[in-house]
Motif scaffolding. Sequence first.
Motif, PDB file in Angstrom:
ATOM      1  N   PHE B 314      29.466 -38.689  66.263  1.00 47.83           N
ATOM      2  CA  PHE B 314      30.750 -38.130  65.838  1.00 47.83           C
ATOM      3  C   PHE B 314      31.414 -39.079  64.846  1.00 47.83           C
ATOM      4  O   PHE B 314      31.895 -38.678  63.792  1.00 47.83           O
ATOM      5  CB  PHE B 314      31.701 -37.949  67.028  1.00 47.83           C
ATOM      6  CG  PHE B 314      31.332 -36.804  67.913  1.00 47.83           C
ATOM      7  CD1 PHE B 314      31.225 -36.991  69.285  1.00 47.83           C
ATOM      8  CD2 PHE B 314      31.106 -35.542  67.401  1.00 47.83           C
ATOM      9  CE1 PHE B 314      30.899 -35.941  70.120  1.00 47.83           C
ATOM     10  CE2 PHE B 314      30.767 -34.488  68.230  1.00 47.83           C
ATOM     11  CZ  PHE B 314      30.662 -34.684  69.581  1.00 47.83           C
ATOM     12  N   LEU B 315      31.427 -40.358  65.243  1.00 47.63           N
ATOM     13  CA  LEU B 315      32.050 -41.342  64.383  1.00 47.63           C
ATOM     14  C   LEU B 315      31.290 -41.466  63.061  1.00 47.63           C
ATOM     15  O   LEU B 315      31.875 -41.591  61.991  1.00 47.63           O
ATOM     16  CB  LEU B 315      32.092 -42.698  65.092  1.00 47.63           C
ATOM     17  CG  LEU B 315      33.054 -42.738  66.271  1.00 47.63           C
ATOM     18  CD1 LEU B 315      32.951 -44.067  66.985  1.00 47.63           C
ATOM     19  CD2 LEU B 315      34.476 -42.515  65.797  1.00 47.63           C
ATOM     20  N   GLN B 316      29.964 -41.423  63.174  1.00 50.97           N
ATOM     21  CA  GLN B 316      29.147 -41.525  61.973  1.00 50.97           C
ATOM     22  C   GLN B 316      29.478 -40.412  60.991  1.00 50.97           C
ATOM     23  O   GLN B 316      29.699 -40.640  59.809  1.00 50.97           O
ATOM     24  CB  GLN B 316      27.667 -41.415  62.344  1.00 50.97           C
ATOM     25  CG  GLN B 316      26.929 -42.700  62.300  1.00 50.97           C
ATOM     26  CD  GLN B 316      25.452 -42.495  62.508  1.00 50.97           C
ATOM     27  OE1 GLN B 316      25.035 -41.548  63.163  1.00 50.97           O
ATOM     28  NE2 GLN B 316      24.662 -43.359  61.952  1.00 50.97           N
ATOM     29  N   ASP B 317      29.491 -39.179  61.531  1.00 52.68           N
ATOM     30  CA  ASP B 317      29.774 -38.032  60.668  1.00 52.68           C
ATOM     31  C   ASP B 317      31.154 -38.164  60.048  1.00 52.68           C
ATOM     32  O   ASP B 317      31.340 -37.924  58.857  1.00 52.68           O
ATOM     33  CB  ASP B 317      29.695 -36.723  61.474  1.00 52.68           C
ATOM     34  CG  ASP B 317      28.273 -36.434  61.922  1.00 52.68           C
ATOM     35  OD1 ASP B 317      28.096 -35.622  62.844  1.00 52.68           O
ATOM     36  OD2 ASP B 317      27.360 -37.035  61.332  1.00 52.68           O
ATOM     37  N   GLY B 318      32.115 -38.551  60.884  1.00 55.51           N
ATOM     38  CA  GLY B 318      33.466 -38.724  60.372  1.00 55.51           C
ATOM     39  C   GLY B 318      33.517 -39.787  59.303  1.00 55.51           C
ATOM     40  O   GLY B 318      34.159 -39.619  58.255  1.00 55.51           O
ATOM     41  N   TYR B 319      32.818 -40.868  59.550  1.00 54.42           N
ATOM     42  CA  TYR B 319      32.777 -41.982  58.605  1.00 54.42           C
ATOM     43  C   TYR B 319      32.202 -41.532  57.282  1.00 54.42           C
ATOM     44  O   TYR B 319      32.757 -41.801  56.216  1.00 54.42           O
ATOM     45  CB  TYR B 319      31.961 -43.114  59.218  1.00 54.42           C
ATOM     46  CG  TYR B 319      31.769 -44.311  58.331  1.00 54.42           C
ATOM     47  CD1 TYR B 319      30.539 -44.561  57.749  1.00 54.42           C
ATOM     48  CD2 TYR B 319      32.815 -45.182  58.090  1.00 54.42           C
ATOM     49  CE1 TYR B 319      30.353 -45.666  56.941  1.00 54.42           C
ATOM     50  CE2 TYR B 319      32.629 -46.285  57.277  1.00 54.42           C
ATOM     51  CZ  TYR B 319      31.392 -46.523  56.717  1.00 54.42           C
ATOM     52  OH  TYR B 319      31.203 -47.607  55.914  1.00 54.42           O
ATOM     53  N   ILE B 323      34.139 -41.455  53.704  1.00 55.95           N
ATOM     54  CA  ILE B 323      33.621 -42.244  52.581  1.00 55.95           C
ATOM     55  C   ILE B 323      33.363 -41.342  51.379  1.00 55.95           C
ATOM     56  O   ILE B 323      33.699 -41.684  50.239  1.00 55.95           O
ATOM     57  CB  ILE B 323      32.326 -42.978  52.973  1.00 55.95           C
ATOM     58  CG1 ILE B 323      32.622 -44.053  54.008  1.00 55.95           C
ATOM     59  CG2 ILE B 323      31.686 -43.601  51.747  1.00 55.95           C
ATOM     60  CD1 ILE B 323      33.551 -45.123  53.514  1.00 55.95           C
ATOM     61  N   SER B 324      32.756 -40.185  51.639  1.00 57.05           N
ATOM     62  CA  SER B 324      32.432 -39.335  50.487  1.00 57.05           C
ATOM     63  C   SER B 324      33.709 -38.817  49.842  1.00 57.05           C
ATOM     64  O   SER B 324      33.763 -38.611  48.642  1.00 57.05           O
ATOM     65  CB  SER B 324      31.532 -38.175  50.913  1.00 57.05           C
ATOM     66  OG  SER B 324      32.187 -37.396  51.885  1.00 57.05           O
ATOM     67  N   LYS B 325      34.744 -38.640  50.636  1.00 53.78           N
ATOM     68  CA  LYS B 325      36.019 -38.234  50.051  1.00 53.78           C
ATOM     69  C   LYS B 325      36.627 -39.385  49.251  1.00 53.78           C
ATOM     70  O   LYS B 325      37.158 -39.193  48.165  1.00 53.78           O
ATOM     71  CB  LYS B 325      37.006 -37.814  51.160  1.00 53.78           C
ATOM     72  CG  LYS B 325      36.669 -36.492  51.794  1.00 53.78           C
ATOM     73  CD  LYS B 325      37.093 -35.326  50.905  1.00 53.78           C
ATOM     74  CE  LYS B 325      36.684 -34.000  51.529  1.00 53.78           C
ATOM     75  NZ  LYS B 325      35.339 -33.611  51.170  1.00 53.78           N
ATOM     76  N   VAL B 326      36.590 -40.557  49.808  1.00 46.76           N
ATOM     77  CA  VAL B 326      37.220 -41.710  49.166  1.00 46.76           C
ATOM     78  C   VAL B 326      36.522 -42.087  47.872  1.00 46.76           C
ATOM     79  O   VAL B 326      37.142 -42.324  46.849  1.00 46.76           O
ATOM     80  CB  VAL B 326      37.232 -42.921  50.139  1.00 46.76           C
ATOM     81  CG1 VAL B 326      37.535 -44.205  49.400  1.00 46.76           C
ATOM     82  CG2 VAL B 326      38.251 -42.682  51.228  1.00 46.76           C
ATOM     83  N   THR B 327      35.212 -42.130  47.918  1.00 45.73           N
ATOM     84  CA  THR B 327      34.502 -42.542  46.714  1.00 45.73           C
ATOM     85  C   THR B 327      34.265 -41.350  45.784  1.00 45.73           C
ATOM     86  O   THR B 327      33.838 -41.517  44.669  1.00 45.73           O
ATOM     87  CB  THR B 327      33.128 -43.149  47.051  1.00 45.73           C
ATOM     88  OG1 THR B 327      32.344 -42.146  47.710  1.00 45.73           O
ATOM     89  CG2 THR B 327      33.284 -44.337  47.962  1.00 45.73           C
TER      90      THR B 327
END
Lengths: 243, 340, 286
Positions: B314-319, B323-327
């Motif tokens: 869950f955390l991985q997917d969220g992470y 990240i993909s949104k931020v970068t």
Amino acid sequence: MSSKPILQVYNLTKRFGNLVAVHNVSLEIAEGKIVGLIGPNGAGKTTLFNSITGLHMPDAGRVVFKGTDITGAPPHTICKMGMSRTFQVTRAFTGMTVEETVRVGAYNRHGEGDVMEKVEQVLAFCRLDEIRHQKCSDLGLASLRRVELARAMATEPDLLLLDEAGAGLTATELSELMGILRRLNEEQGVTLCVVEHVMQMVMGLCERIFVLDAGSLIAEGTPEEVGNDPRVIEAYLGEGAVR
Amino acid sequence: MSNRWKAINRALLGVALTVALAVPLLIGSNQYNLVLVTTVLLYAVLATAWNIIGGMAGQLDLAAFAYLGLGAFTSGTLLIRWNISPWLGMILGGLVATGFAVLVGFPLFRFRVREVWYALTSAALVEVLKVAFVMWEEVGGPVERYLPYYDFSLYHLRFGTYLPYYYILLAFLVVAVLVNRHLSRTRLGFYLRALGEDEDAAEVLGVDARTCKLKALMIYAFIVGVVGAIYSCMYGFIHPNFFSSPASTEVAILGIVGGMGITYGPLVAAIFLVSMREFLRANLGGHLESLYLAIYAVVLIVIALFRPQGIATFLQDGYHWVISKVTRSDHVVKADSTGV
Amino acid sequence: MDIVVQSILNGALMGCVYALITLGLSLIFGVMNVVNFAHGDFVMLSMYFSFLIGSTWGVDAVFTPAITLPLLFIFGIAAYYLLIDGTLRQKYVTQIAVTVGLMTLLRAIAQLVWKAQPRALPYSVIQGSFHIGAYNFMFSRLISAAVSIVVIGGVSLFLSKTWPGRAIRAASDDLDAASLMGVSYRSIYALAFGLGSALTAIAGGLLMTFQQVDPTMGLRFGLLSWCVLALAGLGSIPGLLISGLIVGAAESISMTLWDPRARSLVVYLIFILALWIRPRGLFGRK
């Protein structure tokens, strides 16, 4: 190419309880050739493969590979010596990507330093570059077959056994596969033994064919010889008549 | 992995590490809280080590506290009898635990011995060692054997507060994580993953199943044995009750629930579950203690049935999503099950 | 010497009950390659149920299986469908993990409900003992052993003569054969699980005629049944009985000659040795 035998099987017998799956089979595969192993369903081809590659312990007989007796040796030792195989039902590493799968095979002969080099080479050879980062669980049958072939190739075998690698492929996919296998044999000198039902692949690739029926070797020879052999025809047609 | 992503990764790890280092200062002088976070760390280390045998080698090991107890008794006995420092004792404790693990693993990892037998053997091992050490009067026996008390002794690894233990265990957690990462990027890790996927297929590719599993077991047992030495110093005594079945099961549950094969999975699970357990223990008193065990069991069953990849995913997917949104990059979500 | 022989006799009688318990485990393991970690705890659960029924309604322990047997049968089937069925496609570790979870849960519940204090039922109708020569036999143990053997025999007949039994046997040998018989493998699994669990009910009731129950019984019978299974291997019911006798006798002798606390050590040693020397068991077929 020399015709020295790379694999010799002497009087191999494998039983499961009362069922004799392989009965007294002897054969020789010359180095650098492409040979085929055909026979009706249930003839014992996969069992024979398993007995040669160490997944089954033969009840009788010997298997000699490159001059060394490997009867009953564990599969990983046989692989280290230079024999690899693919499986009839693709046994992919579903949680791993294509690249990771090939890497597992590549570690057979390479350490951390040059393993990725080998992986690159195999991916290119089998034309798996585009899907290298895809998980095996997401792949279609044809791709899975190529991945299975690729990872076996990555172990750098001298002899590669393929168990029904052509089943379920379209005509295009089939000729692609045959192309890869031919290149493997011609460019890198890998001896191939294919178990097949797809006649096009057998006749198109193999220089020599062994025919298995009900656990016994009933014929061997060139594709033409075997195709005209009455015993072979009966084995296939006889089965067809029953069905 | 794009370089930008790698940089963000590193930055986050740095932040996490800084936070971890600062935790004892943040929670103030409340000794209870300190014990809580130290216990969380302890289980996080054990579960992260467990990941090597459980997540990577695919063996359901239920003997964590067997190896821990062996490490504790080795180090503790050496300290009590011959005043040998636990710094040396922990190495020897690790070796004893490893030796034992080999004895158990060697026959059980043979080709075609079904995996479940190792799980069964390990489950029983803890209890049997407990009985053995109770009966072994010279070293064990039914009464606690106390380690010499010091207010602050680096040599004896004894301190009046849990604070130094926190940092020692934090260092061990970092080591355990690094070991996990190194393994997952090198041959043994790949071989273990392949074995976990399909043992026959892996063998045929040259993977020596038995040797690989043994190696994984030895690494895991060594780490746990070393932690055992620290454990004995933390508690200040050694006692056969260290060989605890429920605690060993907990370690396995943390490993599974966190996400087998995911390096940070056990840590995440430990933070949630161990905190919960300590909370229950402190507030519900003695007679409802088994409740936490029941909750652990239910969590395990629920995760196994509905999210077998573990909660860390869950955390991985969220992470990855963040990240993909931020970068704003089209970065490929690597099918890398070893965590970030 | 008399003490030793007495000990062996007592142990052998217990061994029959161990064999019965292990038969349940063997059914499940043989059919679906999953070892129910909670099997020993099913025995414990049966014992607690027998205790409840016995203490609430004054039923004699030996008759409690009349209620606990169907109860455990249903429980086993429910456990299969709720827990195991969903994990069949998962990694093997996950499949075993679920039964580990069940084991932990049952143990925790037992601890919470009944606490650590052992529970027992008043003397059963089959109390008492008699002598043959220098040796003493308790009726309860004798009858427990006899009933166990009869039930084992009955299960053996069930497996070879009845249709569902043969389906289970076929599934143990080869999954395809079972599907050829037209039965879905899941029903066979559920049946095996239910049947295997039901057997623990019989054992539990018998045990309550002369034993106490506490939350550690789960581990004790778990280890015993795994040991007997490792020693016997899969596929032979007489082999199971003989292995039960061996383990029972060995356990008993160790307690007499060495130390009462050593029982689990000795059982464990046999367990490890059996796996080391002969992984498929003394009588196993695969």
